[in-house]
Design a protein around this motif. Sequence first.
Motif: not given
Length: 216
Positions: A40, A101-102, A104-105, A163, A167
């Motif tokens: 992140y 976040h989307r 990165s994942h 998810t 994370v």
Amino acid sequence: MSLSFDLFWSFRSPYSYLVTPRIAELVRDFDVTCNVRIVYPIAVRQADFFANADPLWVFYLMRDTYRTAEFLGLPYRWPNPDPVYRDPATGTYPAEQPHIHRLSHLGVAAAERGRGLAFIEAVSALIWNGATDNWHEGSHLAEAAARAGLDLAEMDAAVAADTAQFVAAVEANQIDQRKGGHYGVPLMVVEGEPFFGQDRFDQLVWRLEKKGMVRR
């Protein structure tokens, strides 16, 4: 035996974008593997980072990134929208983020599918090269994923199904990033030796060559 290095990388880092084409070319031309490790951005990991930074830090970053892009011959513009949302009223970075976040994942999912470098090359160009506003809308991301040999809908579904796993993968990367010797990106680590910043790329190549890297 093929050499490898870890690449700790963020979708919000202009320097990550600026180094990626050279890393992709390195991997295409030489017998070396790049292990993409998504983290992140510092604004998400440490929300008060920019509030406590000297104003010259941001001023220099903006000036240097445009200069570096010009030097490298890469198109560049600060993204619209920014991958990390900043509240204009407070100047702070809220915990709830609409994009990072989307992204990165998805980067973790791409790496798991063996296409991490191709994915970050395609998506970072989409976000940072200035050719596309509203890169998050329509089919832009899906087309970038397809250029990397990936199915965006399939990856989105995999992330939605578990998810917490993604994370945890990012958080594990962040722990390993600090073990590698730095907290910033891009960070390349070769057998425990850190090379922080796009301006350390030539030294990365030099070290790999000293370790026996050869052309494919």
